[in-house]
Design an enzyme around this catalytic site. Structure first.
Site, PDB file in Angstrom:
ATOM      1  N   GLY A  19       3.975   6.355  -9.752  1.00 60.14           N
ATOM      2  CA  GLY A  19       3.879   6.058 -11.179  1.00 60.14           C
ATOM      3  C   GLY A  19       5.206   6.086 -11.908  1.00 60.14           C
ATOM      4  CG  ASN A  21       7.561   0.484 -12.195  1.00 59.86           C
ATOM      5  OD1 ASN A  21       8.429  -0.148 -12.774  1.00 59.86           O
ATOM      6  ND2 ASN A  21       7.577   0.660 -10.888  1.00 59.86           N
ATOM      7  CG  HIS A 116       5.730  -8.347  -5.352  1.00 58.30           C
ATOM      8  ND1 HIS A 116       4.795  -7.683  -4.586  1.00 58.30           N
ATOM      9  CD2 HIS A 116       6.537  -9.011  -4.484  1.00 58.30           C
ATOM     10  CE1 HIS A 116       5.017  -7.949  -3.304  1.00 58.30           C
ATOM     11  NE2 HIS A 116       6.062  -8.747  -3.212  1.00 58.30           N
TER      12      HIS A 116
HETATM   13  C1  GRF Z   1       6.991  -0.651  -7.378  1.00 59.15           C
HETATM   14  O1  GRF Z   1       8.056  -0.856  -6.503  1.00 59.15           O
HETATM   15  C2  GRF Z   1       6.340  -1.953  -7.751  1.00 59.15           C
HETATM   16  O2  GRF Z   1       7.209  -3.033  -7.701  1.00 59.15           O
HETATM   17  C3  GRF Z   1       5.271  -2.103  -6.696  1.00 59.15           C
HETATM   18  O3  GRF Z   1       4.826  -0.805  -6.441  1.00 59.15           O
HETATM   19  C4  GRF Z   1       5.862   0.136  -6.718  1.00 59.15           C
HETATM   20  C5  GRF Z   1       5.283   1.177  -7.618  1.00 59.15           C
HETATM   21  O4  GRF Z   1       6.149   2.276  -7.763  1.00 59.15           O
HETATM   22  N1  GRF Z   1       4.238  -3.008  -7.141  1.00 59.15           N
HETATM   23  P1  GRF Z   1       5.819   3.402  -8.830  1.00 59.15           P
HETATM   24  O5  GRF Z   1       4.446   3.997  -8.444  1.00 59.15           O
HETATM   25  O6  GRF Z   1       5.800   2.796 -10.185  1.00 59.15           O
HETATM   26  O7  GRF Z   1       6.896   4.441  -8.671  1.00 59.15           O
END
Ligand code: GRF
Length: 210
Positions: A19, A21, A116
């Site tokens: 999480g 992001n 992505h």
């Molecule tokens: C990110 O690298 C995103 O691009 C992919 O999944 C990952 C999620 O990472 N879809 P986080 O859970 O947000 O650390």
């Protein structure tokens, strides 16, 4: 979505893992930089770190165990109920590791985005960073796109390049990719919230700030 979008959008973030992001989006919202509010986390893994992050940020969470449902459609119908209950305008997928079906996509088409870690259409699906390394490309990156029925196939909103150095591993490359994701995703979500993103078939236009 038109440029006339005036109200603050109500956002649900879908995530399955760490999480980071989600955290970047929460911090942008708290700083008043998102133009929308994060109303809900949807997570399919009760033990994921993102669930703790949501609790710490005071964001409600719908956490479910897919195995407890008869089908994908069954849990997605429940997700859609939660989204409607909270009048969610925009779904932001941030590391949500499940295939989604028309039960979710159809009612929200044009209002679901995903991030992505490759320059799509190269390296869709799982382990995109590893796929890029394996293939030997010199340049990879990040794509934010609208979600359609396919696997990472929807209309592209924004992309950022990341160079691959000799000797990069999945971990060192991920360390280059993640900080850029954390800048790019809140920027794109803010552009959507501000009504600056227009979807026209496969083509997406992002207008600059006025
Ligand atoms: C990110 O690298 C995103 O691009 C992919 O999944 C990952 C999620 O990472 N879809 P986080 O859970 O947000 O650390």
């Amino acid at each position: 979505m038109s440029r006339a979008a005036a109200k603050s959008l109500r956002i649900a973030v879908f995530a399955s893992g760490s999480g980071s992001n989600f955290q970047a989006l929460v911090e942008a919202a708290q700083a008043g930089k998102l133009g929308g509010s994060i109303e809900l986390l949807v997570c399919d893994r009760p033990k994921a770190k993102v669930v703790e992050r949501a609790a710490a940020a005071g964001v409600d969470a719908f956490v479910f165990r897919p195995k407890e449902y008869a089908s994908r459609e069954a849990y997605e119908a429940e997700i859609v109920r939660h989204l409607r209950e909270r009048e969610i305008d925009l779904i932001v997928m941030a590391g949500y590791m499940r295939i989604i079906t028309p039960t979710l996509v159809e009612p929200f088409y044009g209002r679901i985005v995903n991030i992505h870690p490759s320059l799509l259409p190269a390296f869709p699906g799982l382990n995109a960073i590893g796929q890029a390394l394996e293939h030997g490309v010199k340049l990879t990156g990040i794509t934010v796109h609208f979600v359609d029925g396919g696997m990472d196939t929807g209309p592209i909103i924004a992309q950022r390049p990341v160079e691959i150095a000799d000797g990069d591993s999945v971990d060192t490359l991920a360390d280059k990719v993640h900080p850029i994701e954390h800048e790019l995703y809140p920027e794109v979500v803010a552009a959507i919230c501000e009504g600056r993103v227009t979807l026209d078939g496969r083509h997406v236009r992002v207008a600059g700030k006025e």
